[in-house]
Design a protein around this motif. Structure first.
Motif, mmCIF file in Angstrom:
data_model
loop_
_atom_site.group_PDB
_atom_site.id
_atom_site.type_symbol
_atom_site.label_atom_id
_atom_site.label_comp_id
_atom_site.label_asym_id
_atom_site.label_seq_id
_atom_site.Cartn_x
_atom_site.Cartn_y
_atom_site.Cartn_z
ATOM 1 N N LEU A 203 30.723 4.132 10.262
ATOM 2 C CA LEU A 203 30.886 4.549 8.878
ATOM 3 C C LEU A 203 29.937 5.677 8.480
ATOM 4 O O LEU A 203 30.306 6.555 7.695
ATOM 5 N N TYR A 204 28.734 5.667 9.025
ATOM 6 C CA TYR A 204 27.737 6.635 8.563
ATOM 7 C C TYR A 204 26.631 6.797 9.604
ATOM 8 O O TYR A 204 26.273 5.835 10.289
ATOM 9 N N ARG A 205 26.143 8.018 9.708
ATOM 10 C CA ARG A 205 24.914 8.259 10.450
ATOM 11 C C ARG A 205 24.017 9.126 9.576
ATOM 12 O O ARG A 205 24.529 9.932 8.779
ATOM 13 N N PRO A 206 22.701 8.953 9.666
ATOM 14 C CA PRO A 206 21.793 9.705 8.797
ATOM 15 C C PRO A 206 22.017 11.215 8.922
ATOM 16 O O PRO A 206 22.106 11.757 10.025
ATOM 17 N N GLU A 207 22.113 11.885 7.774
ATOM 18 C CA GLU A 207 22.328 13.325 7.734
ATOM 19 C C GLU A 207 21.039 14.032 7.331
ATOM 20 O O GLU A 207 20.292 13.536 6.479
ATOM 21 N N PRO A 208 20.780 15.199 7.936
ATOM 22 C CA PRO A 208 19.553 15.919 7.565
ATOM 23 C C PRO A 208 19.638 16.469 6.150
ATOM 24 O O PRO A 208 20.645 17.054 5.751
ATOM 25 N N VAL A 209 18.580 16.245 5.391
ATOM 26 C CA VAL A 209 18.457 16.827 4.053
ATOM 27 C C VAL A 209 17.667 18.122 4.140
ATOM 28 O O VAL A 209 17.987 19.110 3.487
ATOM 29 N N ARG A 210 16.641 18.121 4.966
ATOM 30 C CA ARG A 210 15.847 19.315 5.252
ATOM 31 C C ARG A 210 15.574 19.354 6.746
ATOM 32 O O ARG A 210 15.011 18.398 7.294
ATOM 33 N N ASP A 211 15.981 20.440 7.403
ATOM 34 C CA ASP A 211 15.790 20.486 8.861
ATOM 35 C C ASP A 211 14.406 20.985 9.259
ATOM 36 O O ASP A 211 13.990 20.824 10.413
ATOM 37 N N ASN A 212 13.690 21.627 8.323
ATOM 38 C CA ASN A 212 12.314 22.081 8.564
ATOM 39 C C ASN A 212 12.177 22.874 9.859
ATOM 40 O O ASN A 212 11.205 22.709 10.619
ATOM 41 N N GLY A 213 13.166 23.725 10.104
ATOM 42 C CA GLY A 213 13.107 24.616 11.260
ATOM 43 C C GLY A 213 13.471 23.977 12.584
ATOM 44 O O GLY A 213 13.216 24.572 13.634
ATOM 45 N N THR A 214 14.056 22.804 12.559
ATOM 46 C CA THR A 214 14.416 22.097 13.791
ATOM 47 C C THR A 214 15.935 22.028 13.934
ATOM 48 O O THR A 214 16.679 22.347 13.005
ATOM 49 N N ARG A 215 16.384 21.569 15.086
ATOM 50 C CA ARG A 215 17.821 21.323 15.306
ATOM 51 C C ARG A 215 18.133 19.879 14.887
ATOM 52 O O ARG A 215 18.517 19.040 15.676
ATOM 53 N N ALA A 216 17.954 19.620 13.603
ATOM 54 C CA ALA A 216 17.999 18.255 13.090
ATOM 55 C C ALA A 216 19.341 17.579 13.339
ATOM 56 O O ALA A 216 19.397 16.441 13.817
ATOM 57 N N ALA A 217 20.432 18.232 12.993
ATOM 58 C CA ALA A 217 21.747 17.612 13.153
ATOM 59 C C ALA A 217 22.038 17.319 14.619
ATOM 60 O O ALA A 217 22.571 16.253 14.960
ATOM 61 N N ASP A 218 21.695 18.259 15.504
ATOM 62 C CA ASP A 218 21.905 18.046 16.935
ATOM 63 C C ASP A 218 21.028 16.908 17.452
ATOM 64 O O ASP A 218 21.447 16.122 18.314
ATOM 65 N N ALA A 219 19.800 16.820 16.940
ATOM 66 C CA ALA A 219 18.898 15.750 17.366
ATOM 67 C C ALA A 219 19.447 14.384 16.962
ATOM 68 O O ALA A 219 19.407 13.430 17.748
ATOM 69 N N ALA A 220 19.975 14.281 15.738
ATOM 70 C CA ALA A 220 20.563 13.013 15.284
ATOM 71 C C ALA A 220 21.787 12.658 16.119
ATOM 72 O O ALA A 220 22.003 11.485 16.454
ATOM 73 N N ALA A 221 22.586 13.668 16.470
ATOM 74 C CA ALA A 221 23.774 13.418 17.295
ATOM 75 C C ALA A 221 23.357 12.939 18.684
ATOM 76 O O ALA A 221 23.970 12.020 19.253
ATOM 77 N N TRP A 222 22.323 13.560 19.243
ATOM 78 C CA TRP A 222 21.829 13.122 20.561
ATOM 79 C C TRP A 222 21.389 11.674 20.504
ATOM 80 O O TRP A 222 21.726 10.874 21.385
ATOM 81 N N LEU A 223 20.618 11.319 19.465
ATOM 82 C CA LEU A 223 20.118 9.960 19.354
ATOM 83 C C LEU A 223 21.257 8.962 19.211
ATOM 84 O O LEU A 223 21.267 7.917 19.870
ATOM 85 N N HIS A 224 22.226 9.288 18.380
ATOM 86 C CA HIS A 224 23.367 8.392 18.178
ATOM 87 C C HIS A 224 24.089 8.140 19.500
ATOM 88 O O HIS A 224 24.403 6.991 19.835
ATOM 89 N N GLU A 225 24.346 9.192 20.253
ATOM 90 C CA GLU A 225 25.070 9.056 21.517
ATOM 91 C C GLU A 225 24.217 8.327 22.558
ATOM 92 O O GLU A 225 24.735 7.491 23.319
#
Length: 236
Positions: A168-190
């Motif tokens: 249903l949901y995975r945490p979404e980046p609100v502020r990436d602070n210069g990082t590949r935040a969305a990709d990092a969350a996707a890596w962790l989820h997988e």
């Protein structure tokens, strides 16, 4: 399991004060009821906590409930507890009142250190520096949500993780602070979804005290018509 310690019930608090990185398991005969769990948690708490104020959640198959994976027969994906809180509980209790006689509903654990050790440096950077939104509910109400990193350091330097993601949901980046935040969350989820967890079935009367943030935890699917009954409480 290297991170699991089996102790006598009266030694739970002593071991927990000495070892904040192991799952502590004890057997109670007869199994604890709600009041017994409340009293145990109140004794473990580091702040004054009246036993009758401890919130004990009953986790069992409830077919009339359709919006909770925990109350269904389905596998529960690996997560940490209280991810929507500013300060999640450092420990939580799972107390088995009645096990699944069909062999389902075993607890699963993934050490956070194993996840961090397997992650590329850019993933660790994204999870530690970016800020993600963690929801309490999926109804669109953000009042009780939390925004912050997935990874933080405990005072002694140990990694702590805040994570809950499902279909249903995975945490979404609100502020990436210069990082590949969305990709990092996707890596962790997988990675978490594919990881081979340690599986431990709690029997009748077995209680596990789990260091939240040091382990991701979940459960295997329940057997058809399961009557498994678990008491869960957070320790602050």
């Amino acid at each position: 399991m290297d991170h699991m310690r089996v102790v006598d019930p009266d030694k739970i608090g002593i071991v927990a004060r000495e070892d904040r990185d192991s799952i502590i398991v004890a057997e109670f005969d007869p199994p604890l009821e709600t009041q017994g769990v409340q009293e145990l948690v109140a004794g473990l708490s580091t702040r004054p906590t009246p036993a009758d104020s401890v919130d004990v959640r009953v986790i069992e198959y409830t077919p009339e409930v359709h919006d909770s994976t925990a109350l269904s027969l389905d596998r529960l994906t690996s997560h940490t507890d209280g991810s929507f809180l500013g300060r999640p509980p450092p420990w939580f209790v799972l107390s088995c009142r009645r096990a699944d006689t069909g062999g389902g509903g075993a607890s699963t654990f993934i050490p956070v250190d194993d996840v961090v050790g397997a992650a590329p440096s850019w993933v660790v950077d994204g999870l530690a520096r970016a800020e993600f939104r963690f929801l309490k509910t999926y109804d669109g109400d953000l009042t009780d949500s939390f925004v912050g990193p997935v990874l933080t350091r405990r005072g002694d330097g140990a990694w702590l993780m805040r994570w809950r993601a499902d279909h249903l949901y995975r945490p979404e980046p609100v502020r990436d602070n210069g990082t590949r935040a969305a990709d990092a969350a996707a890596w962790l989820h997988e990675h978490v979804d594919a990881a081979e967890p340690v599986v431990h079935a709690l029997g009748d009367g077995h209680l596990a005290l789990i260091p939240n943030g040091r382990f991701l935890h979940g459960r295997t699917a329940l057997s058809a018509g399961s009557r498994r009954r678990i008491f869960r409480a957070w320790v602050f």
